[in-house]
Design a protein around this motif. Structure first.
Motif, PDB file in Angstrom:
ATOM      1  N   ARG A  98       0.792  -1.037  -0.002  1.00  0.00           N
ATOM      2  CA  ARG A  98      -0.087  -0.076  -0.009  1.00  0.00           C
ATOM      3  C   ARG A  98       0.843   1.244  -0.045  1.00  0.00           C
ATOM      4  O   ARG A  98       1.852   1.185   0.656  1.00  0.00           O
ATOM      5  CB  ARG A  98      -0.810  -0.059   1.213  1.00  0.00           C
ATOM      6  N   PRO A  99       0.316   2.403  -0.467  1.00  0.00           N
ATOM      7  CA  PRO A  99       1.138   3.687  -0.729  1.00  0.00           C
ATOM      8  C   PRO A  99       1.148   4.199   0.543  1.00  0.00           C
ATOM      9  O   PRO A  99       0.478   3.983   1.417  1.00  0.00           O
ATOM     10  CB  PRO A  99       0.479   4.310  -1.852  1.00  0.00           C
ATOM     11  N   GLU A 100       1.917   5.261   0.708  1.00  0.00           N
ATOM     12  CA  GLU A 100       2.134   6.214   2.002  1.00  0.00           C
ATOM     13  C   GLU A 100       0.916   6.979   1.997  1.00  0.00           C
ATOM     14  O   GLU A 100       0.380   7.479   3.119  1.00  0.00           O
ATOM     15  CB  GLU A 100       3.357   6.929   1.845  1.00  0.00           C
ATOM     16  N   ARG A 101       0.549   7.669   0.584  1.00  0.00           N
ATOM     17  CA  ARG A 101      -0.624   8.470   0.688  1.00  0.00           C
ATOM     18  C   ARG A 101      -1.831   7.673   0.105  1.00  0.00           C
ATOM     19  O   ARG A 101      -1.475   6.851  -1.018  1.00  0.00           O
ATOM     20  CB  ARG A 101      -0.509   9.711  -0.190  1.00  0.00           C
ATOM     21  N   PHE A 102      -2.936   7.773   0.655  1.00  0.00           N
ATOM     22  CA  PHE A 102      -4.081   7.084   0.453  1.00  0.00           C
ATOM     23  C   PHE A 102      -4.740   7.380  -1.036  1.00  0.00           C
ATOM     24  O   PHE A 102      -6.137   7.933  -0.729  1.00  0.00           O
ATOM     25  CB  PHE A 102      -5.176   6.526   1.483  1.00  0.00           C
ATOM     26  N   ARG A 103      -4.280   7.454  -1.949  1.00  0.00           N
ATOM     27  CA  ARG A 103      -4.975   8.005  -3.383  1.00  0.00           C
ATOM     28  C   ARG A 103      -4.412   7.114  -4.580  1.00  0.00           C
ATOM     29  O   ARG A 103      -3.686   6.243  -4.388  1.00  0.00           O
ATOM     30  CB  ARG A 103      -4.129   9.484  -3.677  1.00  0.00           C
ATOM     31  N   LEU A 104      -5.141   7.273  -5.684  1.00  0.00           N
ATOM     32  CA  LEU A 104      -5.067   6.189  -6.844  1.00  0.00           C
ATOM     33  C   LEU A 104      -3.709   6.429  -7.427  1.00  0.00           C
ATOM     34  O   LEU A 104      -2.998   5.608  -7.895  1.00  0.00           O
ATOM     35  CB  LEU A 104      -6.221   6.540  -7.640  1.00  0.00           C
ATOM     36  N   GLY A 105      -3.372   7.902  -7.638  1.00  0.00           N
ATOM     37  CA  GLY A 105      -1.903   8.032  -8.124  1.00  0.00           C
ATOM     38  C   GLY A 105      -0.851   7.433  -7.464  1.00  0.00           C
ATOM     39  O   GLY A 105      -0.107   6.732  -8.104  1.00  0.00           O
ATOM     40  N   PRO A 106      -0.854   7.562  -6.113  1.00  0.00           N
ATOM     41  CA  PRO A 106       0.426   6.879  -5.350  1.00  0.00           C
ATOM     42  C   PRO A 106       0.215   5.367  -5.325  1.00  0.00           C
ATOM     43  O   PRO A 106       1.123   4.616  -5.209  1.00  0.00           O
ATOM     44  CB  PRO A 106       0.101   7.279  -3.832  1.00  0.00           C
ATOM     45  N   LEU A 107      -1.051   4.820  -5.453  1.00  0.00           N
ATOM     46  CA  LEU A 107      -1.290   3.449  -5.779  1.00  0.00           C
ATOM     47  C   LEU A 107      -0.681   3.051  -7.036  1.00  0.00           C
ATOM     48  O   LEU A 107       0.033   1.996  -7.135  1.00  0.00           O
ATOM     49  CB  LEU A 107      -2.783   3.194  -5.668  1.00  0.00           C
ATOM     50  N   VAL A 108      -0.874   3.728  -8.137  1.00  0.00           N
ATOM     51  CA  VAL A 108      -0.145   3.363  -9.300  1.00  0.00           C
ATOM     52  C   VAL A 108       1.107   3.536  -9.328  1.00  0.00           C
ATOM     53  O   VAL A 108       1.942   2.696  -9.694  1.00  0.00           O
ATOM     54  CB  VAL A 108      -0.787   4.334 -10.712  1.00  0.00           C
ATOM     55  N   GLN A 109       1.768   4.398  -8.707  1.00  0.00           N
ATOM     56  CA  GLN A 109       3.214   4.552  -8.635  1.00  0.00           C
ATOM     57  C   GLN A 109       3.743   3.441  -7.714  1.00  0.00           C
ATOM     58  O   GLN A 109       5.022   2.767  -8.106  1.00  0.00           O
ATOM     59  CB  GLN A 109       3.408   5.889  -7.763  1.00  0.00           C
ATOM     60  N   LEU A 110       3.176   2.923  -6.711  1.00  0.00           N
ATOM     61  CA  LEU A 110       3.559   1.895  -6.211  1.00  0.00           C
ATOM     62  C   LEU A 110       3.551   0.715  -7.046  1.00  0.00           C
ATOM     63  O   LEU A 110       4.708  -0.180  -6.875  1.00  0.00           O
ATOM     64  CB  LEU A 110       2.570   1.521  -4.949  1.00  0.00           C
ATOM     65  N   LEU A 111       2.576   0.309  -7.945  1.00  0.00           N
ATOM     66  CA  LEU A 111       2.801  -0.798  -8.798  1.00  0.00           C
ATOM     67  C   LEU A 111       3.780  -0.495  -9.843  1.00  0.00           C
ATOM     68  O   LEU A 111       4.575  -1.286 -10.143  1.00  0.00           O
ATOM     69  CB  LEU A 111       1.560  -0.756  -9.458  1.00  0.00           C
ATOM     70  N   CYS A 112       4.359   0.778 -10.100  1.00  0.00           N
ATOM     71  CA  CYS A 112       5.363   1.004 -11.064  1.00  0.00           C
ATOM     72  C   CYS A 112       6.530   0.550 -10.507  1.00  0.00           C
ATOM     73  O   CYS A 112       7.620   0.345 -11.175  1.00  0.00           O
ATOM     74  CB  CYS A 112       5.249   2.454 -11.588  1.00  0.00           C
TER      75      CYS A 112
END
Length: 412
Positions: A284-298
């Motif tokens: 899970r990303p540090e910030r609970f948003r869609l953008g950081p979630l995608v960055q996490l996958l990247c």
């Protein structure tokens, strides 16, 4: 008299009207091939019912193939009798504190109250209470309704909201908590244990999807490891997928896939909780948003895939494709199965019998390995990446320095 017949120009000469018609022009500058996106070659499942289009576009823009299967559906707010009952109750008996947890939920509550003819009474009631907002988006929704929040945590964390309430003291106080489609584990219980009366405000409810087919396809793909990651943006979506897997007898195979090979990526800790209860450590990303979630996958998916130095090339084995020196090469499923079997022990010889077992539905004929291997080499575009070891099998032609390193690891 001058001969009217045109004479050929000597080599290198220029005609008055310009160059010869067949003279070569300036060399064309080749258009550089764009580098593949960080998620090229990976397949990502989306379980969201809301904002799935936005999440899918973000993933596809980075090269991912997307499989969308909403694991839940949302009950429209004006049709939700539970919300209507809670709204009338709070208007009739004012709470001391209202906790707003999501912007979309708070806006929907106000809009639904307007539709029922209760909007003015509800906003009037909310003006007289301590109104806590979980984060900046919720603050914006509160102010758009003509209200002002009393406090909002910098962390956007429900844990910080809980700490503030408990520090203030909640004994014998009436608190309304806007639920966001999922229970808030520990939050409501802690308030009640401290002596508060807690009223849940269910701003939207989740139900199973009307069309279960996409969910079943996503489950099958996850169990077969045809997916590289599954994203979750709400705990009910997790629960819905797990429940459907249980109904089909696939719960344990699904959990095994999520623990080992298929990355479970959740937008936040509350969403991840049902997976954690089943022993799945979700990213899970540090910030609970869609953008950081995608960055996490990247970051996570390429790191999990890794890169091997093979025959002077850089080989990155992804979900349904392979990167050869940053060029994405599509590989058929049988070839991917062989390549993964070879990559599990890079530089080591893998027998035809073992490769045959890795082939989906190959039967007992080792000729199937030779056929699939020929197609794999063609797809990779660099036949020397895989060496044939006579009478023994095949191996990835790991570069010498790396080969020595792997040998040391194997012997240690």
């Amino acid at each position: 008299m001058q001969d009217p017949t045109p004479q050929p120009s000597p080599p290198g000469a220029t005609r008055p009207g310009g160059p010869e018609p067949d003279a070569p022009g300036p060399a064309a500058v080749p258009t550089p091939t764009p580098a593949p996106g960080p998620l090229a070659g990976f397949t990502v499942g989306i379980t969201a019912a809301r904002r799935a289009g936005e999440l899918g576009a973000l993933l596809e823009r980075r090269g991912a193939a997307v499989l969308h299967a909403p694991a839940i559906r949302i009950v429209p707010l004006p049709d939700d009798t539970e919300l209507l009952a809670a709204t009338k109750d709070l208007i009739a008996d004012a709470p001391d504190v209202v906790v707003a947890t999501t912007a979309i939920g708070f806006r929907g509550w106000i809009e639904a109250a307007d539709g029922w003819g209760l909007g003015e009474e509800l906003t009037a009631r909310l003006r007289g209470v301590e109104l806590l907002a979980r984060g900046p988006k919720v603050r914006g929704a509160i102010r758009a309704a003509g209200l002002t929040e009393s406090w909002s945590p910098a962390s956007e964390s429900m844990a910080e909201v809980l700490d503030r309430l408990l520090a203030e003291g909640v004994a014998d106080r009436r608190l309304a908590v806007q639920l966001h489609g999922e229970p808030l584990p520990g939050f409501v219980e802690a308030l009640r244990e401290a002596g508060a009366e807690v009223v849940g405000v269910p701003v939207y409810r989740w139900l199973p999807p009307e069309d279960i087919g996409p969910v079943d396809r996503l489950l099958d793909a996850a169990v077969a490891r045809s997916l590289d990651a599954v994203t979750f943006t709400s705990a009910p979506a997790v629960a819905g997928l797990l429940e459907r897997a249980r109904e089909r007898g696939l719960l344990e195979p699904l959990l095994e896939a999520l623990r080992q090979d298929v990355l479970a990526a959740c937008v936040g800790p509350v969403t991840a909780m049902p997976l954690l209860e089943h022993g799945v450590q979700a990213a899970r990303p540090e910030r609970f948003r869609l953008g950081p979630l995608v960055q996490l996958l990247c970051r996570e998916l390429p790191a999990r895939a890794g890169v091997l130095p093979v025959a002077g090339h850089r080989l990155g084995i992804r979900g349904h494709a392979v990167l050869v020196d940053d060029e994405l090469r599509a590989v058929p499923p049988a070839g991917m199965a062989l390549l993964r079997a070879l990559a599990r022990r890079p530089g080591w010889v893998v027998s035809r019998a073992e490769l045959l077992r890795a082939l989906p539905g190959a039967g007992r004929d080792e000729h199937a390995v030779e056929t699939a291997m020929a197609r794999l080499r063609t797809a990779l575009g660099a036949p020397k990446l895989i060496q044939t070891v006579v009478k023994r099998g095949y191996r990835l032609a790991l570069d010498t320095a790396s080969d020595a390193k792997y040998a040391e690891v194997a012997e240690s």
